[in-house]
Design a protein around this motif. Structure first.
Motif, PDB file in Angstrom:
ATOM      1  N   TYR A 125       0.824  -1.204   0.000  1.00  0.00           N
ATOM      2  CA  TYR A 125       0.000   0.000   0.000  1.00  0.00           C
ATOM      3  C   TYR A 125       0.865   1.263   0.000  1.00  0.00           C
ATOM      4  CZ  TYR A 125      -3.316   3.566   1.243  1.00  0.00           C
ATOM      5  OH  TYR A 125      -4.061   4.711   1.235  1.00  0.00           O
ATOM      6  N   ASP A 126       1.903   1.269   0.843  1.00  0.00           N
ATOM      7  CA  ASP A 126       2.799   2.444   0.897  1.00  0.00           C
ATOM      8  C   ASP A 126       3.406   2.738  -0.471  1.00  0.00           C
ATOM      9  OD1 ASP A 126       2.469   2.785   3.635  1.00  0.00           O
ATOM     10  OD2 ASP A 126       4.246   1.615   4.143  1.00  0.00           O
ATOM     11  N   ARG A 132       1.139   7.560  -5.954  1.00  0.00           N
ATOM     12  CA  ARG A 132      -0.092   8.326  -6.145  1.00  0.00           C
ATOM     13  C   ARG A 132       0.077   9.760  -5.614  1.00  0.00           C
ATOM     14  NH1 ARG A 132      -5.617   5.500  -4.104  1.00  0.00           N
ATOM     15  NH2 ARG A 132      -4.613   5.699  -2.074  1.00  0.00           N
ATOM     16  N   LEU A 133       0.664   9.879  -4.429  1.00  0.00           N
ATOM     17  CA  LEU A 133       0.822  11.210  -3.827  1.00  0.00           C
ATOM     18  C   LEU A 133       1.785  12.080  -4.630  1.00  0.00           C
ATOM     19  CD1 LEU A 133       0.939  10.127  -0.082  1.00  0.00           C
ATOM     20  CD2 LEU A 133      -0.777  11.652  -1.090  1.00  0.00           C
ATOM     21  N   GLU A 134       2.835  11.468  -5.159  1.00  0.00           N
ATOM     22  CA  GLU A 134       3.783  12.252  -5.963  1.00  0.00           C
ATOM     23  C   GLU A 134       3.062  12.881  -7.147  1.00  0.00           C
ATOM     24  OE1 GLU A 134       7.858   9.800  -4.801  1.00  0.00           O
ATOM     25  OE2 GLU A 134       6.830   9.342  -6.692  1.00  0.00           O
ATOM     26  N   LYS A 155       4.885   9.818   4.599  1.00  0.00           N
ATOM     27  CA  LYS A 155       4.898   8.456   4.051  1.00  0.00           C
ATOM     28  C   LYS A 155       6.281   7.809   4.024  1.00  0.00           C
ATOM     29  CE  LYS A 155       2.056   6.201   2.876  1.00  0.00           C
ATOM     30  NZ  LYS A 155       1.180   5.303   3.685  1.00  0.00           N
ATOM     31  N   ALA A 156       7.330   8.633   3.969  1.00  0.00           N
ATOM     32  CA  ALA A 156       8.678   8.054   3.884  1.00  0.00           C
ATOM     33  C   ALA A 156       8.946   7.193   5.118  1.00  0.00           C
ATOM     34  CB  ALA A 156       9.720   9.154   3.760  1.00  0.00           C
ATOM     35  N   HIS A 158       6.780   5.548   6.874  1.00  0.00           N
ATOM     36  CA  HIS A 158       6.029   4.294   6.772  1.00  0.00           C
ATOM     37  C   HIS A 158       6.776   3.305   5.876  1.00  0.00           C
ATOM     38  CE1 HIS A 158       1.986   6.588   7.538  1.00  0.00           C
ATOM     39  NE2 HIS A 158       2.940   6.973   8.347  1.00  0.00           N
ATOM     40  N   ARG A 159       7.165   3.799   4.704  1.00  0.00           N
ATOM     41  CA  ARG A 159       7.822   2.905   3.752  1.00  0.00           C
ATOM     42  C   ARG A 159       9.128   2.355   4.348  1.00  0.00           C
ATOM     43  NH1 ARG A 159      10.012   6.047  -1.056  1.00  0.00           N
ATOM     44  NH2 ARG A 159      11.301   6.699   0.699  1.00  0.00           N
ATOM     45  N   ASP A 160       9.928   3.253   4.948  1.00  0.00           N
ATOM     46  CA  ASP A 160      11.210   2.814   5.502  1.00  0.00           C
ATOM     47  C   ASP A 160      10.991   1.803   6.632  1.00  0.00           C
ATOM     48  OD1 ASP A 160      12.237   4.584   3.736  1.00  0.00           O
ATOM     49  OD2 ASP A 160      12.941   6.042   5.234  1.00  0.00           O
ATOM     50  N   HIS A 161       9.990   2.073   7.452  1.00  0.00           N
ATOM     51  CA  HIS A 161       9.704   1.183   8.575  1.00  0.00           C
ATOM     52  C   HIS A 161       9.335  -0.209   8.071  1.00  0.00           C
ATOM     53  CE1 HIS A 161       6.744  -0.755  11.255  1.00  0.00           C
ATOM     54  NE2 HIS A 161       7.504  -0.312  12.242  1.00  0.00           N
ATOM     55  N   GLN A 162       8.437  -0.268   7.106  1.00  0.00           N
ATOM     56  CA  GLN A 162       8.004  -1.571   6.582  1.00  0.00           C
ATOM     57  C   GLN A 162       9.189  -2.294   5.908  1.00  0.00           C
ATOM     58  OE1 GLN A 162       5.253  -0.497   8.352  1.00  0.00           O
ATOM     59  NE2 GLN A 162       4.550   0.699   6.599  1.00  0.00           N
ATOM     60  N   GLN A 163       9.996  -1.533   5.175  1.00  0.00           N
ATOM     61  CA  GLN A 163      11.123  -2.163   4.483  1.00  0.00           C
ATOM     62  C   GLN A 163      12.170  -2.672   5.457  1.00  0.00           C
ATOM     63  OE1 GLN A 163      12.734   0.043   1.208  1.00  0.00           O
ATOM     64  NE2 GLN A 163      10.789   0.132   0.123  1.00  0.00           N
ATOM     65  N   LEU A 164      12.398  -1.913   6.517  1.00  0.00           N
ATOM     66  CA  LEU A 164      13.366  -2.324   7.533  1.00  0.00           C
ATOM     67  C   LEU A 164      12.962  -3.669   8.131  1.00  0.00           C
ATOM     68  CD1 LEU A 164      15.845  -0.894   8.715  1.00  0.00           C
ATOM     69  CD2 LEU A 164      14.342   0.189  10.388  1.00  0.00           C
TER      70      LEU A 164
END
Lengths: 272, 105, 312
Positions: A125-126, A132-134, A155-156, A158-164
């Motif tokens: 989703y992220d 989409r937001l860009e 959002k950055a 969120h994305r970094d957290h999920q990827q980590l």
């Protein structure tokens, strides 16, 4: 591209308005449901520190939903809380991926929640949300462009957290890797409608409400598959048991909305 | 079942470019990157953040109870402005009656 | 626990530090009994924050408006955050005994480590979430305010962060309760019922009034300046602060005997059922087992992910 539209009345008067409102429903409903699912984890996180971090992500998503519902309210669609809580399932435009439960069981009694699925779903989703937001930062509807820029800023994390987390799970042991693989396979069968633009799809990009909407699906797929490829995970086949963008949802959405609006529905006209 | 052991990270944060890094608290994490991600929402949810440091606790050399007792020192007025308060009175006098070559003799 | 005899002079020197108002650090020498009392208090406080998130957590996805959903999420997140701070302090005290966070949580699940009596109670309506945030947090801040003068510095550093956030919690609760008090007849009714439901728990919150035979724990905690006020002093403070506010919202505490005795200078109130209190703290309260099961279940099912975090 047509000139920027700032005033809600002016937006409503454009012939492309149905495409704008359709887009806003998708945005608002997506964040409402992903925020709701994340909020069910509160107090049950796998690690105390993580419980707290993920709670911030849940709040961010719910806050983004509120922003979009307020944009809809400004467009005369009704009160933000009515829109979030009282609309019937058939009018909901979120993707099936975000309405899907975190696992078996009720969040307050005996939840058997799947942390790997939660992370994979949120990661998918992220990735889409950021693309989409860009695009939305350049939206012809100025209030949406401004909201998108503010939301993108959160959002950055969120994305970094999920990827980590996914990186950790994929590289530290066979069991956790297998759990992520199963979660990817499961999510792939739900995410097919995520990039669908709905019945007004073409106009969304053409009217400039969401510049780049027509390429968003391909960009998303490429971003996701490139991430999976880094861990030697094969690109999945994307499908979906319905199409949320067209109001064709799973029964899980009925259940989610019943919980989400349980108190509000007791008296929607009251002050809460 | 094996007992799980985690690394303890100490968290420091700077709220603006001119502020010092201040100790916040400690947390359990798997890596410095994870510690950074967790620190942000565990200890700084309501604060402006400019920079965060995380340090594995065992990488910190710390003064202990014995040093705490040895940190005592006598007052050292010559290191501070405290010993120079008399200057105010002198400047006041010189303002009223500046030195001249005659008075200097 | 350390079994060898402690040097009485060393213990005496330690007690003199306490009497001088010095703060103790984790790496200072301390009597085994001081460590034991700290662990008892701080671990209990820590797991109470974690378990205390659960009654309100039930209302997180259901909170009535989008705004309330955001606010209660932030509030419950803070409670878990308080648990994190306190459990970290307890972990550092347990480390010399070879124990970790896992041992502490295992003690919670096995019933060896108790959580606060107030969090064993049911919260069946949205109004309960309001009463918890307003009055339970209001009671908690009175205890925590006292503990800021505790002799153990790491505990105080955690409490300073906690107390900073409690102001938001109470106002969040006041805001929910006021909206219900100003609302429809059925909203008002639900608020009054929630107050009635929580009143006995609030009266039990600070523990029984001390008698001449205060428990050895209470005496030790006062001696070590881990706490500085008695249960009854705290309860009186709570009543002074909150009874007028409760009444000003048109709410009626379910205790016809409740009044301020100007001559004695204290509140007179009906004693709650202290036998019930003892049952509750032994995990025999109305929601004790359900909440422990919920927490234990998700803790066990999350173990695989923690194991991945714990690996080198």
């Amino acid at each position: 591209m047509a000139a920027s539209v700032r005033d809600p009345e002016e937006a409503k008067a454009t012939p492309d308005f149905p495409a704008l409102s359709e887009l806003l429903w998708q945005l608002a409903d997506d964040d409402l449901l992903i925020g709701f699912r994340a909020s069910e984890w509160l107090g049950l996180g796998v690690h105390i520190e993580e419980d707290i971090a993920f709670a911030s992500i849940a709040q961010d998503e719910m806050g983004h939903a509120m922003t979009y519902f307020q944009l809809l309210e400004a467009l005369g669609m009704g009160r933000a809380d009515d829109l979030a809580q009282l609309r019937p399932v058939s009018e909901r435009r979120n993707s099936i991926l975000v309405e899907w439960p975190n696992g078996e069981g009720d969040y307050a009694e005996t939840p058997h929640f799947d942390w790997a699925f939660t992370l994979v779903r949120h990661f998918l989703y992220d990735q889409f949300e950021i693309i989409r937001l860009e695009g939305l930062c350049q939206s012809r509807y100025a209030p949406l462009a401004e909201a998108a820029a503010a939301i993108l800023g959160e959002k950055a994390y969120h994305r970094d957290h999920q990827q980590l987390w996914l990186d950790r799970l994929l590289t530290h042991g066979a069991e956790s890797r297998a759990r992520v693989e199963r979660a990817v396979a499961q999510a792939a069968q739900l995410a097919g409608d995520l990039t669908d633009l709905g019945p007004w799809g073409n106009q969304v990009a053409e009217a400039g409400w969401w510049p780049g909407a027509d390429q968003a699906g391909a960009r998303w797929q490429q971003a996701v598959e490139s991430f999976l490829g880094r861990y030697q995970l094969a690109p999945p086949t994307w499908s979906c048991p319905g199409n949320g963008r067209r109001g064709d949802h799973s029964p899980h959405l009925d259940a989610a909305l019943a919980v989400l609006s349980e108190v509000y529905r007791q008296d929607p006209l009251a002050q809460w | 079942m094996d007992r799980l052991t985690f690394d303890i990270y100490e968290v420091f944060a700077q709220t603006d470019p001119l502020a010092p890094h201040q100790h916040q608290f400690s947390l359990l994490a798997s890596s410095p990157e994870m510690a950074l991600a967790l620190a942000q929402e565990n200890f700084l949810r309501r604060r402006e953040i400019y920079s965060i440091w995380v340090v594995r606790r065992d990488a910190i050399t710390q003064s202990g109870p014995a040093e705490r007792a040895r940190f005592y020192r006598r007052k050292k007025g010559y290191r501070t402005t405290e010993d120079y308060r008399y200057l105010v009175e002198k400047w006041r006098r010189y303002k009223q009656q500046p030195m001249t070559p005659e008075t200097m003799v | 626990m350390e079994t060898e005899r402690e040097d009485p002079e060393r213990v005496e020197a330690f007690l003199q530090r306490i009497d001088r108002g010095e703060r103790i650090e984790a790496d200072d020498w301390m009597p085994a009994d001081y460590r034991r009392q700290l662990i008892r208090l701080i671990a209990m406080h820590g797991v109470s924050e974690i378990m205390g998130a659960l009654p309100e957590k039930e209302w997180v996805p259901k909170a009535p408006t989008l705004y309330r959903k955001l606010a209660i999420m932030a509030k419950v997140q803070d409670e878990i955050g308080h648990g994190q701070l306190l459990i970290r302090v307890a972990e550092d005290l347990l480390a010399p005994l070879g124990k970790t966070r896992e041992d502490l949580l295992d003690d919670l699940f096995s019933g060896r480590l108790k959580f606060h009596n107030v969090f064993h109670m049911p919260a069946p309506t949205w109004a309960d979430a309001g009463i918890i945030a307003w009055l339970v947090d209001g009671a908690a801040i009175i205890t925590q305010g006292m503990s800021l003068s505790s002799s153990y510095a790491p505990y105080v550093r955690a409490l300073q962060r906690i107390v900073e956030e409690e102001g938001f919690h109470i106002q969040h609760g006041e805001s929910i309760c006021m909206a219900l008090a100003e609302g429809s007849p059925s909203q008002r009714k639900s608020l009054q019922e929630a107050l009635e439901r929580w009143w006995p728990a609030l009266m039990m919150f600070f523990g029984p009034r001390e008698t001449d035979q205060a428990t050895s724990h209470q005496q030790a905690n006062l001696r070590y300046r881990i706490r500085t006020k008695t249960n009854e002093e705290l309860r009186q403070r709570f009543l002074t602060k909150y009874v007028p506010r409760i009444r000003s919202l048109g709410l009626v505490p379910p205790d016809p005997t409740l009044h301020f005795d100007a001559e004695k200078g204290e509140w007179v109130y009906q004693q709650p059922d202290w036998n019930w209190f003892r049952q509750i703290i032994n995990n025999q309260g109305p929601r004790s087992q359900a909440r422990l099961t919920l927490k234990h279940l998700t803790y066990e099912e999350g173990r695989w992910a923690r194991a991945v975090l714990a690996q080198a």
